[in-house]
Scaffold this active site. Structure first.
Site, PDB file in Angstrom:
ATOM      1  N   MET A   1       0.416  -1.350  -0.172  1.00 23.51           N
ATOM      2  CA  MET A   1       0.122  -0.126   0.066  1.00 23.51           C
ATOM      3  C   MET A   1       0.699   1.314   0.081  1.00 23.51           C
ATOM      4  SD  MET A   1      -2.946   2.067  -0.042  1.00 23.51           S
ATOM      5  CE  MET A   1      -3.939   0.116   0.553  1.00 23.51           C
TER       6      MET A   1
ATOM      7  N   ASP B   1      11.230   2.983   4.509  1.00 31.04           N
ATOM      8  CA  ASP B   1      11.363   1.816   5.469  1.00 31.04           C
ATOM      9  C   ASP B   1      11.769   1.861   6.247  1.00 31.04           C
ATOM     10  OD1 ASP B   1       8.455  -0.387   4.767  1.00 31.04           O
ATOM     11  OD2 ASP B   1      10.149  -1.326   5.650  1.00 31.04           O
TER      12      ASP B   1
ATOM     13  N   VAL C   1       1.892  -0.620   9.835  1.00 25.70           N
ATOM     14  CA  VAL C   1       1.096  -2.250   9.795  1.00 25.70           C
ATOM     15  C   VAL C   1      -0.351  -1.860  11.011  1.00 25.70           C
ATOM     16  CG1 VAL C   1       2.574  -2.371  12.243  1.00 25.70           C
ATOM     17  CG2 VAL C   1       1.157  -4.492  11.505  1.00 25.70           C
ATOM     18  N   GLU C   2      -0.632  -1.940  10.588  1.00 26.92           N
ATOM     19  CA  GLU C   2      -2.341  -1.474  11.412  1.00 26.92           C
ATOM     20  C   GLU C   2      -2.793  -1.382  12.895  1.00 26.92           C
ATOM     21  OE1 GLU C   2      -6.565   0.356  10.142  1.00 26.92           O
ATOM     22  OE2 GLU C   2      -4.100   0.174   9.337  1.00 26.92           O
TER      23      GLU C   2
ATOM     24  N   LYS D   1       2.291   3.375  14.831  1.00 23.40           N
ATOM     25  CA  LYS D   1       1.055   4.263  14.597  1.00 23.40           C
ATOM     26  C   LYS D   1       1.956   5.261  15.635  1.00 23.40           C
ATOM     27  CE  LYS D   1      -2.078   2.417  11.412  1.00 23.40           C
ATOM     28  NZ  LYS D   1      -1.630   2.774  10.308  1.00 23.40           N
TER      29      LYS D   1
ATOM     30  N   SER E   1      -7.095   1.952   7.869  1.00 25.82           N
ATOM     31  CA  SER E   1      -8.332   1.953   7.366  1.00 25.82           C
ATOM     32  C   SER E   1      -9.936   1.913   7.839  1.00 25.82           C
ATOM     33  CB  SER E   1      -7.769   0.393   6.502  1.00 25.82           C
ATOM     34  OG  SER E   1      -7.345  -0.723   7.012  1.00 25.82           O
TER      35      SER E   1
ATOM     36  N   HIS F   1      -6.887   7.658   3.519  1.00 26.48           N
ATOM     37  CA  HIS F   1      -7.375   6.637   3.586  1.00 26.48           C
ATOM     38  C   HIS F   1      -7.820   5.993   2.023  1.00 26.48           C
ATOM     39  CE1 HIS F   1     -10.131   2.587   4.420  1.00 26.48           C
ATOM     40  NE2 HIS F   1      -8.831   1.880   3.751  1.00 26.48           N
TER      41      HIS F   1
ATOM     42  N   ASN G   1      -7.448   0.148  -2.426  1.00 17.64           N
ATOM     43  CA  ASN G   1      -6.586  -1.214  -2.745  1.00 17.64           C
ATOM     44  C   ASN G   1      -7.229  -2.067  -4.155  1.00 17.64           C
ATOM     45  OD1 ASN G   1      -4.384  -2.632  -3.731  1.00 17.64           O
ATOM     46  ND2 ASN G   1      -4.139  -3.721  -2.353  1.00 17.64           N
TER      47      ASN G   1
ATOM     48  N   GLU H   1     -10.591   8.116   0.907  1.00 13.21           N
ATOM     49  CA  GLU H   1     -11.878   9.093   2.259  1.00 13.21           C
ATOM     50  C   GLU H   1     -10.177   9.795   3.018  1.00 13.21           C
ATOM     51  OE1 GLU H   1     -14.786   5.818   3.935  1.00 13.21           O
ATOM     52  OE2 GLU H   1     -12.559   5.465   3.975  1.00 13.21           O
TER      53      GLU H   1
ATOM     54  N   ASN I   1     -15.808   1.306   4.334  1.00 17.35           N
ATOM     55  CA  ASN I   1     -15.267   0.020   4.975  1.00 17.35           C
ATOM     56  C   ASN I   1     -16.741  -0.607   6.032  1.00 17.35           C
ATOM     57  OD1 ASN I   1     -12.918  -1.060   3.967  1.00 17.35           O
ATOM     58  ND2 ASN I   1     -12.047   0.067   5.466  1.00 17.35           N
TER      59      ASN I   1
END
Length: 668
Positions: free
Chosen positions: A329, A348, A402-403, A408, A430, A451, A454, A463, A501
């Site tokens: 993503m 990264d 990562v979610e 975060k 997301s 947001h 994909n 969003e 979602n």
């Protein structure tokens, strides 16, 4: 432009008409009060006045020719004014309107003096049909000059006799392909087809080239004999069959009849210009007043509504982006921003992942850029930045890791202090709430959600998520950034799942419950496609990733404990990305038996499947997740692919209600 000898029509509102010292008439289109030129009632009436004056002048030798050009800096004509389409309620009204326009274009084509069309910027739909009625066409090589027939996207096809004229000039295969796909063509591609006769380097060169073309009485040459053969029987019959087969792979006839009616028109009349022109009008009229066309025109209006989410006057202009997270993503967001002209630094913890993420953008750059120089320039704008040195220069910083809430929070708190004032700080979450992520920041009002969906290159919606503490100026900048990268911004409240979602999850899990109860997955997916969804909910879950689905289910409190979804995730069968999920995937496609199901059964089941989505969409309106019902429809269409020809879930619901006549509900 040139020294003006006279202005025979001084009271025009949308055109400026003058005759220069060489006796050349200049019709400059500058629609009053509009940013772009479109062909509405008054502009067409005024063009008719100009044409009458030119014809008289040509006959008495006072006018040597006519140049049609735009006075707008960045566009020729974007098409017919679709705002006026809503006024046409019956087929007879459509036919009457069309005949007036086609008579005018025929008049232009028959003028005894040369008519040259000078094109810069967008030349689309009715604008291209006007250009084709001229005797000679000159266009700029500028990358912003695009020609095309987008009508099929509105549930119609060219109706100002552009069908016959484009086939005559470009040949049937190329012209029909352009009309059936609605794709825009570069000026060079249009010249290669025969729709444009000459290219110039700049807008400033257009008047001189047009003057020379008039004085030398230049005329277009129709397609050669070899191309004409393909409009003759039996080649025409074979070509029509092949085109139907190709269209059927992308669109069902009952959902999108326009391309099929265009093929019918060509198959029957493709060898006879005049017969095709007359038949075009008769075939066009029922499409124009159809529910599909009304709803697809509504979708166009909804896309304009989304563009309006961004402020029109904002001094801030983003040019540099920093993306943290080089997974699929994050890397795809970075690649898309580069493709839209931005400079992007990609960060990264793993240098190898950065290298992999950058390499993956090669396919996107190959599609977007035609020359090696352009591709090399794009690659140079995508910069590996393992230490985050680009943060301080960036106008927009997007976290796409990562979610996980704690991770975060840690990453964002570390980078905020390095950012310059006025830069946008965004998370690509997301499902997590903006307030929760911002809790650890020195300035929580700075954080917004961006947001992306994909695959980033294909999904048009982003969003823009507003937390309870988020400052409005940061939301506006976020929306402006989204439009700057040619996406549609949808401003949403920070609630679980935001809008897309939130409405998608009950639809997908409703289908999974059916699966748990023994219903066939192919039957479920086919019913969704019969309704008009781009893919079925089970295939969609596999495409998104079953681990992602399970995570979103947990966030939105959809229990999947002990379900087949949980079992597959536990076994590492995550869908398309692992090669197996609900389906086995080979070559990027789910393996299916190809069974055929009863049409009436599919239609009923399809309606049943979308009911949870529609109900959740209504709750999103009631809870003001977005500003209004139209924006809900827009978000669901552009974020999920909800059957565009139905006009959006809430619009569809209203059209089905006995209290609201379907015809009224489908109006713009």
């Amino acid at each position: 432009m040139f020294k003006t000898a006279s202005r025979p029509l001084p009271n025009l509102k949308d055109w400026r008409f003058s005759v220069d010292e060489w006796g050349i008439g200049w019709a400059e289109f500058d629609r009053e009060g509009e940013n772009q030129n479109s062909l509405g009632r008054r502009p067409l009436e005024e063009l008719g006045e100009i044409v009458a004056v030119v014809e008289k002048g040509a006959r008495d030798k006072s006018i040597r020719g006519l140049v049609i050009i735009s006075a707008k800096e960045r566009g020729f004509i974007v098409g017919a004014d679709i705002r006026e389409f809503a006024d046409l309620k019956t087929e007879s009204e459509v036919i009457e309107k069309l005949r007036a326009v086609t008579a005018l274009f025929d008049h232009i084509e028959r003028l005894p003096a040369p008519v040259v069309c000078a094109i810069n910027g967008f030349c689309l739909g009715g604008g291209l049909e006007l250009a084709l009625a001229c005797h000679y066409r000159i266009a700029t090589r500028d990358s912003g000059t695009k020609l095309g027939f987008p009508e099929v996207k509105l549930g119609i096809f060219p109706g100002f006799n552009g069908t016959a004229r484009s086939i005559r000039l470009a040949g049937a295969p190329a012209a029909m392909q352009a009309m059936l796909t609605g794709k825009m063509l570069s000026a060079s591609a249009a010249r290669g087809m025969g729709l444009v006769d000459q290219l110039v380097d700049s807008r400033g060169a257009l008047p001189w080239a047009a003057r020379k073309a008039v004085l030398r009485n230049r005329k277009s040459k129709p397609a050669g004999f070899a191309k004409k053969l393909l409009s003759m029987w039996p080649a025409r019959d074979l070509l029509a069959k092949r085109m139907r087969s190709e269209v059927a792979k992308k669109a069902r006839e009952d959902h999108y009849p326009a391309p099929y009616r265009l093929i019918d028109l060509f198959e029957r009349y493709g060898a006879n210009d005049e017969a095709m022109k007359a038949a075009e009008t008769r075939a066009f009229a029922p499409l124009m007043v159809s529910d599909q066309s009304r709803n697809l025109r509504r979708v166009f209006w909804l896309s304009e509504l989304l563009k309006g989410q961004a402020p029109k006057k904002l001094a801030w202009r983003p040019s540099r982006v920093h993306v943290i997270g080089a997974g699929t993503m994050g890397a795809d967001i970075a690649g898309w921003c580069v493709a839209r002209g931005m400079e992007v630094t990609l960060q990264d913890v793993s240098p190898e992942q950065i290298t992999k993420g950058i390499a993956a953008q090669g396919k996107l750059f190959a599609r977007k850029f035609k020359t090696k120089a352009q591709r090399d320039a794009a690659k140079a704008r995508l910069i590996a930045d393992p230490n985050g040195e680009g943060i301080a220069r960036a106008d927009v910083v997007i976290e796409a890791i990562v979610e996980n809430l704690a991770i975060k929070q840690k990453v964002l708190s570390e980078i905020e202090a390095k950012m310059k004032p006025g830069a946008v700080l965004a998370t690509n979450t997301s499902s997590l709430l903006i307030e929760d992520i911002a809790a650890g920041l020195p300035d929580p009002g700075r954080l917004i959600g961006l947001h992306f969906f994909n695959p980033v290159a294909l999904m048009p919606l982003v969003e823009v998520v507003r937390g309870s503490q988020t400052r409005e100026e940061d939301v506006k900048r976020g929306a402006a950034f989204v439009t700057a990268i040619d996406k549609f911004p949808l401003i949403t409240k920070s609630v679980p799942g935001f809008l897309v979602n939130r409405v998608l999850t009950p639809y997908m899990f409703g289908a999974m419950v059916r699966l748990e109860h023994g219903e066939d997955k192919e039957r479920i997916d086919e019913a969704a496609r019969a309704f008009g969804m781009p893919m079925g909910p089970i295939e969609l879950a596999d495409t998104v990733g079953l681990d992602v689905c399970a995570h979103v289910a947990h966030i939105l409190k959809f229990s999947s404990e002990g379900s087949k979804l949980d079992r597959l995730v536990a076994e590492g069968k995550l869908g398309k990305k692992s090669g197996e999920g609900f389906y086995v995937w080979e070559g990027g496609k789910p393996q299916k038996t190809g069974r055929v199901f009863d049409k009436a059964e599919m239609e009923k089941l399809g309606r049943d499947l979308v009911e949870p989505l529609i109900a959740e969409a209504q709750r999103a309106v009631d809870e003001q997740v977005v500003e209004n019902a139209d924006l809900v429809d827009a978000g669901v269409i552009f974020g999920t692919g909800f059957a565009p020809f139905r006009g959006g879930p809430l619009h569809y619901k209203a059209a089905q209600s006995p209290a609201v006549p379907a015809q009224a509900a489908a109006a713009e």
